[in-house]
Scaffold this motif. Structure first.
Motif, mmCIF file in Angstrom:
data_model
loop_
_atom_site.group_PDB
_atom_site.id
_atom_site.type_symbol
_atom_site.label_atom_id
_atom_site.label_comp_id
_atom_site.label_asym_id
_atom_site.label_seq_id
_atom_site.Cartn_x
_atom_site.Cartn_y
_atom_site.Cartn_z
ATOM 1 N N VAL A 361 -24.482 -23.412 -55.644
ATOM 2 C CA VAL A 361 -23.318 -22.322 -57.481
ATOM 3 C C VAL A 361 -23.610 -23.407 -58.282
ATOM 4 N N LEU A 362 -23.663 -25.031 -58.233
ATOM 5 C CA LEU A 362 -23.740 -25.815 -59.474
ATOM 6 C C LEU A 362 -25.045 -24.774 -60.612
ATOM 7 N N LYS A 363 -25.908 -24.881 -60.054
ATOM 8 C CA LYS A 363 -27.319 -24.304 -61.021
ATOM 9 C C LYS A 363 -26.406 -23.134 -61.586
ATOM 10 N N GLN A 364 -25.732 -22.358 -61.369
ATOM 11 C CA GLN A 364 -25.077 -20.976 -61.707
ATOM 12 C C GLN A 364 -23.995 -21.450 -62.752
ATOM 13 N N TYR A 365 -23.526 -21.958 -62.493
ATOM 14 C CA TYR A 365 -22.093 -23.171 -63.175
ATOM 15 C C TYR A 365 -22.910 -23.716 -64.568
ATOM 16 N N ALA A 366 -24.198 -24.669 -64.612
ATOM 17 C CA ALA A 366 -25.284 -24.717 -65.949
ATOM 18 C C ALA A 366 -25.089 -24.006 -66.536
ATOM 19 N N ASP A 367 -25.975 -22.522 -66.124
ATOM 20 C CA ASP A 367 -26.314 -21.160 -66.896
ATOM 21 C C ASP A 367 -24.817 -20.537 -67.460
ATOM 22 N N PHE A 368 -24.231 -21.280 -67.016
ATOM 23 C CA PHE A 368 -23.088 -21.062 -67.816
ATOM 24 C C PHE A 368 -22.692 -21.171 -68.898
ATOM 25 N N GLN A 369 -23.206 -22.468 -68.813
ATOM 26 C CA GLN A 369 -22.637 -22.948 -70.458
ATOM 27 C C GLN A 369 -23.532 -22.953 -70.849
ATOM 28 N N TRP A 370 -24.942 -22.970 -70.687
ATOM 29 C CA TRP A 370 -26.613 -22.730 -71.606
ATOM 30 C C TRP A 370 -25.900 -21.215 -72.073
ATOM 31 N N GLU A 371 -25.089 -20.744 -71.374
ATOM 32 C CA GLU A 371 -25.559 -19.238 -71.617
ATOM 33 C C GLU A 371 -24.934 -19.026 -73.428
ATOM 34 N N ILE A 372 -23.887 -20.291 -73.639
ATOM 35 C CA ILE A 372 -23.650 -20.068 -75.029
ATOM 36 C C ILE A 372 -24.407 -21.206 -75.806
ATOM 37 N N ASP A 373 -24.275 -22.662 -75.137
ATOM 38 C CA ASP A 373 -24.714 -23.114 -76.046
ATOM 39 C C ASP A 373 -26.078 -23.867 -75.113
ATOM 40 N N PRO A 374 -27.482 -23.647 -75.302
ATOM 41 C CA PRO A 374 -28.919 -23.755 -74.336
ATOM 42 C C PRO A 374 -28.844 -25.193 -74.462
ATOM 43 N N ASN A 375 -28.785 -26.044 -75.528
ATOM 44 C CA ASN A 375 -28.794 -27.489 -75.828
ATOM 45 C C ASN A 375 -27.376 -28.049 -75.203
ATOM 46 N N PHE A 376 -26.438 -27.902 -73.827
ATOM 47 C CA PHE A 376 -24.867 -27.905 -74.265
ATOM 48 C C PHE A 376 -25.516 -29.645 -72.534
ATOM 49 N N TYR A 377 -24.568 -30.052 -73.023
ATOM 50 C CA TYR A 377 -25.457 -31.478 -71.908
ATOM 51 C C TYR A 377 -24.286 -30.900 -71.080
ATOM 52 N N VAL A 378 -24.811 -30.614 -69.971
ATOM 53 C CA VAL A 378 -24.675 -30.489 -68.463
ATOM 54 C C VAL A 378 -24.491 -32.123 -67.571
ATOM 55 N N ILE A 379 -23.325 -32.932 -67.172
ATOM 56 C CA ILE A 379 -23.600 -34.014 -66.024
ATOM 57 C C ILE A 379 -22.746 -33.590 -65.083
ATOM 58 N N PHE A 380 -23.816 -33.812 -64.396
ATOM 59 C CA PHE A 380 -22.547 -33.670 -62.954
ATOM 60 C C PHE A 380 -22.416 -35.581 -62.263
ATOM 61 N N GLU A 381 -21.024 -35.643 -61.949
ATOM 62 C CA GLU A 381 -20.300 -37.360 -61.188
ATOM 63 C C GLU A 381 -21.059 -36.614 -60.006
ATOM 64 N N HIS A 382 -22.080 -36.581 -59.170
ATOM 65 C CA HIS A 382 -21.931 -36.783 -58.503
ATOM 66 C C HIS A 382 -22.616 -38.468 -57.651
ATOM 67 N N LEU A 383 -23.104 -38.395 -57.783
ATOM 68 C CA LEU A 383 -23.235 -39.953 -56.536
ATOM 69 C C LEU A 383 -23.841 -40.036 -55.644
ATOM 70 N N GLY A 384 -25.042 -38.784 -55.877
ATOM 71 C CA GLY A 384 -25.381 -38.649 -54.080
ATOM 72 C C GLY A 384 -26.950 -38.818 -53.573
ATOM 73 N N SER A 385 -27.560 -37.939 -52.644
ATOM 74 C CA SER A 385 -29.094 -38.095 -52.249
ATOM 75 C C SER A 385 -29.516 -37.963 -53.444
ATOM 76 N N ASN A 386 -31.178 -38.637 -53.786
ATOM 77 C CA ASN A 386 -31.833 -38.269 -54.752
ATOM 78 C C ASN A 386 -32.342 -36.835 -54.675
ATOM 79 N N ASN A 387 -32.641 -37.027 -53.057
ATOM 80 C CA ASN A 387 -33.166 -35.242 -53.420
ATOM 81 C C ASN A 387 -31.993 -34.578 -53.693
#
Length: 721
Positions: A361-387
């Motif tokens: 779902v977060l990949k899909q949300y990234a696509d929503f942003q890049w649909e408007i601006d292909p160079n948009f910075y998408v940054i996640f505060e995840h602090l989770g597993s490296n995998n």
């Protein structure tokens, strides 16, 4: 209606209102209409309102245009295919403040979920006219709960900067700001007035903590109620655009923190389906198309969106794309992305583990942003597993995209600044240690969420004899030391506000999210300004010289004795090909083997390019506690004056010189002529590549250097030997 009753000659009366269930007209939603307010571009006396309210029977719009009364003339039509209620309002007066709400099934009144500005009955009175001039009044006595502001006929904002180029991701130096605690005026205008200070520091991006409409006025902003509305406590929509415009003019990107994990009880879509009869409390009801009844992860706050539902995805798409289109935002920092799973009601172990549904779902949300601006910075505060984080880093990387992740290194850097070798290994700041092919980690020593380095230095710093990190000036020097081992590591970096001045107020003063002192008075302390100036030089190094983007670098850090090293190597880099950073994080004087990449002359970049002659690459160098060196095989230009001049024309330095000179820009051909016009020296391609122009074979006197640059433009500079 009036009801009268007679009892023993006494007449009692009462009035009441009865709503006869109206017949809703079914009609196709006009083409091009989106949820929320749709202005009519050809007639500014009209506007179309679109309201998504699945399962609701009928909806009226009430507002200042009908005296806040239910009237079937303002009954919304329904498109049964798109499942939208809608109405066209007419006879509006352009450039006039209107406000409105929807009344659902004649019972529940809510503001538009897609409001761009809302008025509130309990907060607006505390917003001053300097911050928000001509703030419309809340319709007190006419209604309650939030209302939506509506205006037509306003001229569109004319952007002054239309050719802004975002900094490369690896070059990002982000400055995180909570507007409330950055300036007493708590406004975008106030931050704009501080841009000279930030630009001189060298930052090229500003990240605001959430500015979407949140409960109350003084808040961190992670309690959003209307995701598409700009909170008024920091200013109006025009001042926000003017701020962004000015940032872009200066080459500074603007990133905003967004909290799409949840919404507060004021959110209309929460109130429409909950167990509190439309109030702000309770929990979402089972039929909610937007919210989970209980959170499906272990970090729950407020009301948890169910991101597996199409309605939520549509909401996120509509809102996120609006901010990019309307405000020219350059990036989003997505708060609490661990909460975007539907699998983990069981607790921390599940929430912290890899979850495919939130990856998708977060990949899909990234696509929503890049649909408007292909160079948009998408940054996640995840602090989770490296995998899991690697799935996002590599997403569409072959298209030049890819998602960035927050990287928290607060504890390790703080252990080092406090003088403790244990747990001071901050090598995870290297993206290579994570197995990534690109520097996608937005690393930080401090953020809004972490204790301040200086506070812990002063409270818990180590000591040895007269050297005591609890001493203010010593503690500040440790922040300079940390900066040398932070900004020089390839990849994006973030600074928390006032970190560059050694902010030493605990995160828990006045409560974690409570107001903190605004410390511009720090600038009167030269030792604090020294931190600012050292960090500014380090940032200039990072942004100016290719070597600090090298993929060939190593970190020898976290040693228990506190002796740390960084090596960067790039034989093809312009001007500087080798860098060695040495630092003593211990509390005693110690000697360190630098392991220079080559013998010869090396330059101490932060000490006026003073040189040392290296004949033995491992010969030890003595470092006092807290001392550090940034050595390079060629000198660097760091003064503000030289950097300013460099924007316009190639500069030659040092001048006068006794042995060599350097250029601030790339050259194709470089020759030296004496005062008679005779060519006395022409430099080889290798000398030009290395930006090292030795003139020890020339006599003292005045010469002229002929420089042909990349554009084949010829520049003549006078040189004194």
């Amino acid at each position: 209606y009036l009801l009268e009753a007679v009892n023993n000659g006494e007449t009692k009366s009462a009035t009441f209102q009865a709503i006869v269930k109206p017949t809703v007209t079914e009609a196709t939603l006009p083409t091009g209409m989106q949820d929320g307010i749709n202005l009519n571009t050809s007639d500014n006396t009209k506007v179309t309102l679109v309201f998504y309210a699945p399962g609701k029977e009928f909806v009226h719009v009430i507002g200042s245009f009908n005296n806040w009364q239910i009237n079937d003339s303002y009954l919304l039509k329904k498109d049964p295919v798109k499942n939208r209620f809608w109405i066209e309002l007419t006879n509006l007066t352009p450039q006039t403040d209107y406000s409105y709400q929807y009344i659902i099934d004649a019972k529940l009144r809510v503001a538009d979920p897609y409001s761009t500005v809302v008025l509130t009955e309990s907060n607006d009175q505390y917003i001053n006219a300097t911050t928000y001039p001509n703030l419309p009044s809340y319709p007190t006595g006419k209604t309650n709960h939030a209302v939506t502001l509506l205006r037509t006929g306003d001229a569109e904002y004319v952007w002054q900067t239309t050719n802004f180029q975002k900094p490369a991701k690896t070059d990002l130096v982000i400055y995180e700001i909570l507007v409330r605690d950055f300036d007493d005026l708590h406004s975008y205008d106030a931050v704009k007035a501080r841009l000279d200070y930030l630009e001189d520091l060298g930052i090229n991006a500003i990240e605001f903590m959430p500015v979407m409409e949140f409960d109350g006025n003084e808040s961190w902003g992670y309690n959003p109620s209307f995701h598409m509305a700009l909170d008024k406590y920091y200013g109006n929509t025009t001042s926000f655009k003017q701020f962004i415009d000015e940032c872009h003019k200066r080459g500074i990107a603007v990133i905003i923190d967004v909290a799409f994990n949840h919404a507060s009880g004021q959110n209309p879509y929460y109130r429409m389906w909950n167990t509190d009869n439309g109030g702000y409390q309770g929990q979402a009801s089972a039929d909610s198309p937007f919210f989970n009844q209980t959170a499906t992860h272990s970090y729950s706050v407020f009301n948890d969106f169910n991101h597996s539902k199409q309605d939520v995805k549509d909401y996120v798409k509509r809102v996120s794309q609006y901010w990019i289109n309307e405000y020219k935002i350059d990036g989003f920092r997505w708060d609490l992305t661990k909460g975007f799973t539907q699998n983990c009601a069981s607790g921390d172990a599940c929430t912290n583990a890899y979850q495919q549904d939130r990856v998708d779902v977060l990949k899909q949300y990234a696509d929503f942003q890049w649909e408007i601006d292909p160079n948009f910075y998408v940054i996640f505060e995840h602090l989770g597993s490296n995998n899991e984080e690697s799935q996002w880093v590599n997403y569409k990387l072959n298209e030049g995209k890819g998602i960035m992740l927050w990287g928290n290194h607060n504890n390790n850097y703080n252990q080092a600044t406090m003088g403790f070798g244990n747990d001071s290994n901050f090598s995870w700041i290297s993206y290579k240690n994570r197995g990534w092919s690109v520097p996608a980690n937005v690393s930080y020593m401090e953020s809004h969420d972490e204790e301040r380095l200086m506070y812990k230095n002063l409270q818990f710093g180590n000591s040895n004899g007269s050297y005591n990190i609890k001493n203010l000036n010593t503690a500040l020097e440790r922040i300079e030391l940390a900066g040398a081992f932070y900004f020089t590591v390839p990849g994006p970096k973030m600074i928390w506000q006032f970190g560059e001045l050694g902010y030493d107020i605990s995160i828990d003063q006045n409560g974690r999210t409570g107001n903190k002192p605004i410390k511009w008075d720090y600038l009167s302390n030269q030792n604090r300004k020294d931190v600012y100036e050292t960090w500014a030089k380090l940032i200039k190094l990072k942004l100016k010289y290719e070597i600090f983007e090298a993929s060939d670098f190593t970190l020898d850090v976290g040693n228990t004795n506190g002796l740390n090293k960084i090596h960067l190597t790039d034989a093809n880099a312009n001007e500087i090909q080798n860098v060695v950073i040495l630092g003593n994080f211990g509390v005693t004087t110690q000697s360190i083997s630098p392991f220079f990449q080559q013998t010869g002359t090396w330059y101490d970049l932060l000490n006026d390019n003073s040189s040392i002659n290296v004949t033995n690459t491992t010969a030890t160098i003595s470092l006092a506690p807290g001392e550090f060196k940034v050595y390079a095989n060629n000198p660097a230009v760091l003064s503000n004056e030289d950097i300013s001049l460099e924007k316009n024309i190639t500069q030659l330095y040092p001048n006068p010189t006794s042995n060599s000179f350097y250029l601030t820009k790339k050259a194709n051909v470089v020759s030296v002529y004496d005062v008679t016009g005779k060519q006395v020296k022409k430099f080889t391609k290798n000398e030009i590549k290395n930006n090292s122009y030795f003139v020890t074979d020339l006599n003292k006197g005045i010469y002229f250097v002929r420089i042909k640059n990349d554009s084949n433009k010829v520049i003549i500079k006078k040189l004194i030997i």
